[in-house]
Design a protein around this motif. Structure first.
Motif, short mmCIF file in Angstrom:
data_model
loop_
_atom_site.label_atom_id
_atom_site.label_comp_id
_atom_site.label_asym_id
_atom_site.label_seq_id
_atom_site.Cartn_x
_atom_site.Cartn_y
_atom_site.Cartn_z
N ILE A 292 0.84 -1.20 0.00
CA ILE A 292 0.00 0.00 0.00
C ILE A 292 0.87 1.25 0.00
CG2 ILE A 292 -1.66 1.36 1.35
CD1 ILE A 292 -2.89 -1.32 2.25
N GLU A 293 1.94 1.24 0.77
CA GLU A 293 2.82 2.41 0.83
C GLU A 293 3.51 2.65 -0.51
OE1 GLU A 293 5.35 2.55 4.31
OE2 GLU A 293 3.69 1.86 5.57
N ARG A 294 3.94 1.60 -1.19
CA ARG A 294 4.55 1.76 -2.52
C ARG A 294 3.54 2.30 -3.52
NH1 ARG A 294 6.69 -3.24 -1.18
NH2 ARG A 294 5.29 -4.31 -2.62
N PHE A 295 2.34 1.75 -3.46
CA PHE A 295 1.27 2.20 -4.35
C PHE A 295 0.94 3.67 -4.08
CE2 PHE A 295 -3.45 2.55 -4.93
CZ PHE A 295 -3.45 2.51 -6.32
N ARG A 296 0.87 4.04 -2.83
CA ARG A 296 0.58 5.41 -2.41
C ARG A 296 1.62 6.37 -2.97
NH1 ARG A 296 0.74 8.64 2.07
NH2 ARG A 296 -1.31 9.23 2.80
N THR A 297 2.87 5.99 -2.87
CA THR A 297 3.96 6.82 -3.40
C THR A 297 3.85 6.96 -4.91
OG1 THR A 297 5.40 6.14 -1.59
CG2 THR A 297 6.48 7.01 -3.55
N ALA A 298 3.50 5.87 -5.58
CA ALA A 298 3.38 5.88 -7.04
C ALA A 298 2.23 6.74 -7.53
CB ALA A 298 3.23 4.45 -7.56
N LEU A 299 1.19 6.92 -6.72
CA LEU A 299 0.04 7.73 -7.13
C LEU A 299 0.32 9.23 -7.17
CD1 LEU A 299 -2.98 6.13 -5.21
CD2 LEU A 299 -2.66 6.23 -7.69
N CYS A 300 1.21 9.69 -6.33
CA CYS A 300 1.43 11.13 -6.18
C CYS A 300 1.72 11.85 -7.49
CB CYS A 300 2.57 11.40 -5.20
SG CYS A 300 2.18 11.05 -3.49
N GLY A 301 2.72 11.40 -8.23
CA GLY A 301 3.11 12.09 -9.46
C GLY A 301 2.00 12.20 -10.49
#
Length: 190
Positions: free
Chosen positions: A96-105
């Motif tokens: 979830i944390e990796r996915f969350r980071t990937a969504l930002c940009g």
């Protein structure tokens, strides 16, 4: 019996919970700060769905979602829905944390191009055109507010819906022609 919708994944999310999350999206920037940016707001918007989790998982998920997050506020609904779906589906916290980071940009750049560089100028030009054709100042303001708010309210609702429906598979929705080509088309019209 309350009407519920599910995506074929995990737990269904009631319309009441969806409405609470949607209304909270209007306050997503209410706790903006330089450390977490929209993170606290994202957690606030997700809280109605996270309340469906067991007590032990609820607190951990809420703390995880309150961390740093940056996106366009009108597309934050995509993140809120997708992250809530991931939490409800019991995805691993690290994933979830990796996915969350990937969504930002993507949510930041697409939103900025679509709204600030496309939709806002287009609505302004339509309203100014109406004024140039003889509309009163009040009518001009109403035209602008009506057009602009129709776009941003719809974008928020779409984002939350697609996030809850697709969860961590939301990338396809972000590749929709409206989000990919829309900013260019709207900018040309403007």
């Amino acid at each position: 019996m309350m009407n519920m919708q599910t995506s074929g994944m995990g737990r269904p999310v009631s319309w009441r919970t969806r409405l609470a999350m949607y209304l909270r999206l209007f306050a997503v920037q209410g706790s903006w700060n330089y450390e977490t940016l929209l993170g606290n707001g994202i957690a606030f918007c997700m809280e109605p769905a996270l309340e469906m989790l067991p007590a032990g998982r609820h607190k951990g998920a809420l703390a995880r979602e309150a961390q740093y997050f940056n996106a366009h506020p009108y597309l934050a609904g995509v993140a809120v829905g997708a992250l809530a779906r991931a939490e409800l589906d019991g995805e691993e916290p690290a994933r979830i944390e990796r996915f969350r980071t990937a969504l930002c940009g993507p949510l930041g750049s697409v939103g900025d191009q679509l709204v600030w560089a496309g939709w806002l100028p287009a609505c302004s030009i339509v309203a100014l055109g109406a004024f140039g054709l003889g509309a009163s100042p009040l009518a001009t303001v109403c035209i602008f507010l009506g057009l602009y708010n129709t776009g941003h309210l719809g974008l928020r609702a779409w984002g939350l819906h697609v996030g809850l429906a697709r969860g961590m598979r939301v990338a396809q929705a972000l590749a929709t022609p409206i989000l990919r080509r829309g900013p260019r088309v709207i900018a040309r019209i403007a």
